[in-house]
Scaffold this motif. Sequence first.
Motif, PDB file in Angstrom:
ATOM      1  N   SER A  77       2.460 -18.264 -29.318  1.00 39.09           N
ATOM      2  CA  SER A  77       1.064 -18.046 -29.071  1.00 39.09           C
ATOM      3  C   SER A  77       0.288 -19.418 -29.635  1.00 39.09           C
ATOM      4  O   SER A  77       1.042 -20.413 -30.056  1.00 39.09           O
ATOM      5  CB  SER A  77       0.539 -16.801 -30.099  1.00 39.09           C
ATOM      6  N   PRO A  78      -0.875 -19.303 -29.109  1.00 36.20           N
ATOM      7  CA  PRO A  78      -1.281 -20.820 -29.068  1.00 36.20           C
ATOM      8  C   PRO A  78      -1.623 -21.206 -30.712  1.00 36.20           C
ATOM      9  O   PRO A  78      -1.348 -22.208 -31.364  1.00 36.20           O
ATOM     10  CB  PRO A  78      -2.715 -20.661 -28.689  1.00 36.20           C
ATOM     11  N   THR A  79      -2.030 -20.159 -31.694  1.00 36.32           N
ATOM     12  CA  THR A  79      -2.260 -20.224 -33.065  1.00 36.32           C
ATOM     13  C   THR A  79      -0.813 -20.539 -33.656  1.00 36.32           C
ATOM     14  O   THR A  79      -0.758 -21.401 -34.576  1.00 36.32           O
ATOM     15  CB  THR A  79      -2.755 -19.080 -33.662  1.00 36.32           C
ATOM     16  N   GLY A  80       0.317 -19.813 -33.367  1.00 39.71           N
ATOM     17  CA  GLY A  80       1.537 -19.864 -33.961  1.00 39.71           C
ATOM     18  C   GLY A  80       2.343 -21.158 -33.520  1.00 39.71           C
ATOM     19  O   GLY A  80       2.682 -22.037 -34.340  1.00 39.71           O
ATOM     20  N   PHE A  81       2.353 -21.556 -32.180  1.00 37.15           N
ATOM     21  CA  PHE A  81       2.560 -22.922 -31.704  1.00 37.15           C
ATOM     22  C   PHE A  81       1.956 -24.187 -32.666  1.00 37.15           C
ATOM     23  O   PHE A  81       2.566 -24.909 -33.361  1.00 37.15           O
ATOM     24  CB  PHE A  81       2.453 -23.108 -30.319  1.00 37.15           C
ATOM     25  N   LEU A  82       0.675 -24.203 -32.750  1.00 39.41           N
ATOM     26  CA  LEU A  82       0.060 -25.156 -33.249  1.00 39.41           C
ATOM     27  C   LEU A  82       0.203 -25.343 -34.832  1.00 39.41           C
ATOM     28  O   LEU A  82       0.572 -26.237 -35.349  1.00 39.41           O
ATOM     29  CB  LEU A  82      -1.606 -25.348 -32.944  1.00 39.41           C
ATOM     30  N   ASN A  83       0.487 -24.139 -35.360  1.00 39.37           N
ATOM     31  CA  ASN A  83       0.620 -24.024 -36.902  1.00 39.37           C
ATOM     32  C   ASN A  83       2.079 -24.773 -37.062  1.00 39.37           C
ATOM     33  O   ASN A  83       2.228 -25.417 -37.912  1.00 39.37           O
ATOM     34  CB  ASN A  83       0.554 -22.462 -37.537  1.00 39.37           C
ATOM     35  N   THR A  84       2.937 -23.940 -36.508  1.00 40.64           N
ATOM     36  CA  THR A  84       4.375 -24.214 -36.746  1.00 40.64           C
ATOM     37  C   THR A  84       4.646 -25.827 -36.343  1.00 40.64           C
ATOM     38  O   THR A  84       5.323 -26.504 -37.024  1.00 40.64           O
ATOM     39  CB  THR A  84       5.467 -23.236 -35.936  1.00 40.64           C
ATOM     40  N   GLN A  85       4.081 -26.353 -35.042  1.00 40.88           N
ATOM     41  CA  GLN A  85       4.545 -27.600 -34.637  1.00 40.88           C
ATOM     42  C   GLN A  85       3.850 -28.530 -35.070  1.00 40.88           C
ATOM     43  O   GLN A  85       4.231 -29.780 -34.804  1.00 40.88           O
ATOM     44  CB  GLN A  85       4.651 -27.406 -33.086  1.00 40.88           C
ATOM     45  N   MET A  86       2.419 -28.335 -35.494  1.00 38.36           N
ATOM     46  CA  MET A  86       1.678 -29.353 -35.796  1.00 38.36           C
ATOM     47  C   MET A  86       1.153 -29.239 -37.300  1.00 38.36           C
ATOM     48  O   MET A  86       1.238 -30.302 -38.076  1.00 38.36           O
ATOM     49  CB  MET A  86       0.591 -29.515 -34.716  1.00 38.36           C
ATOM     50  N   PHE A  87       0.366 -28.357 -37.610  1.00 40.47           N
ATOM     51  CA  PHE A  87      -0.502 -28.328 -38.891  1.00 40.47           C
ATOM     52  C   PHE A  87       0.182 -27.936 -40.026  1.00 40.47           C
ATOM     53  O   PHE A  87      -0.370 -28.330 -41.246  1.00 40.47           O
ATOM     54  CB  PHE A  87      -1.845 -27.306 -38.609  1.00 40.47           C
ATOM     55  N   ALA A  88       1.245 -27.206 -39.856  1.00 39.58           N
ATOM     56  CA  ALA A  88       1.849 -26.535 -41.432  1.00 39.58           C
ATOM     57  C   ALA A  88       2.579 -27.788 -42.231  1.00 39.58           C
ATOM     58  O   ALA A  88       2.760 -27.382 -43.214  1.00 39.58           O
ATOM     59  CB  ALA A  88       2.850 -25.261 -40.887  1.00 39.58           C
ATOM     60  N   PHE A  89       2.982 -28.685 -41.336  1.00 40.75           N
ATOM     61  CA  PHE A  89       3.558 -29.868 -42.050  1.00 40.75           C
ATOM     62  C   PHE A  89       3.526 -31.280 -41.381  1.00 40.75           C
ATOM     63  O   PHE A  89       3.387 -32.327 -42.080  1.00 40.75           O
ATOM     64  CB  PHE A  89       5.107 -29.421 -42.487  1.00 40.75           C
ATOM     65  N   PHE A  90       3.964 -30.826 -40.186  1.00 37.13           N
ATOM     66  CA  PHE A  90       4.351 -32.432 -39.620  1.00 37.13           C
ATOM     67  C   PHE A  90       3.177 -33.509 -39.449  1.00 37.13           C
ATOM     68  O   PHE A  90       3.093 -34.697 -40.004  1.00 37.13           O
ATOM     69  CB  PHE A  90       4.892 -32.040 -37.935  1.00 37.13           C
TER      70      PHE A  90
END
Length: 243
Positions: free
Chosen positions: A71-84
């Motif tokens: 999902s858009p929110t899941g992708f952006l969270n996991t790949q961008m905003f949650a850590f990286f």
Amino acid sequence: MTLLRSDMTLLRSELGLRRGSLLSWAIGVLLLVGMIVAFYPAVRDDESLNSLYASLSPSLQALLGGADLTSPTGFLNTQMFAFFLPAVLLVYGLGRGAASIAGEEEERTLDLLLAQPLPRSWAYAQKAAAVAVVLTGFATITWVILVASNSVVRFDLPVANLSAMCLQMLGFCLALALAAQAIAAAVGRRSVGIAAVGAYTFVSYLVYGLAPTITWLQHLRPLSLWRWYLLNDPLATGFGWWE
């Protein structure tokens, strides 16, 4: 008025002396965010990735940004905003914040700075403002790319939610960068500021991620800035005023 002009001169000088490196950082952030966004169409319809993430422990899911990747929110969270992406911004923020005053002292140039006709608190504030301006620029680059690609890659997220995510990331990174500046300035050693805030950032990240499965850590979760940055899920719910 003279003091105000002096303050602005110090801020412009702080930014101007590093314009080459700042341009490199800005290009790096732009390319990083652009590549992550461009990768989304390749995973958007691959439901097997969600099954893979769902098989992970709740703690690991929290550390990675959730169990939903497609999902858009899941992708952006996991790949961008949650850590990286925050980690990249913090490399700059902690380093520059800690060096802004303590670096001058270690290089024996602090006396020259304090000899300027402006209060010390104003000089400190202008150094902090320079860090804030740069981090705001990085967050703005991120926001512009996300808004520009929102419909192209079919994120289709409300612009308000994208703005909330970038704003909370900015607040998170800026708080830690200014903490590094304060600690380093207090002791006169940039390494102390970086080490202290870096250790807090890492430990609080573990507390945030492990709290769902380790009961006693739940009482410590409010002490983690990661909790105030991510737990309200701004990509899905919008800006959290309490956060």
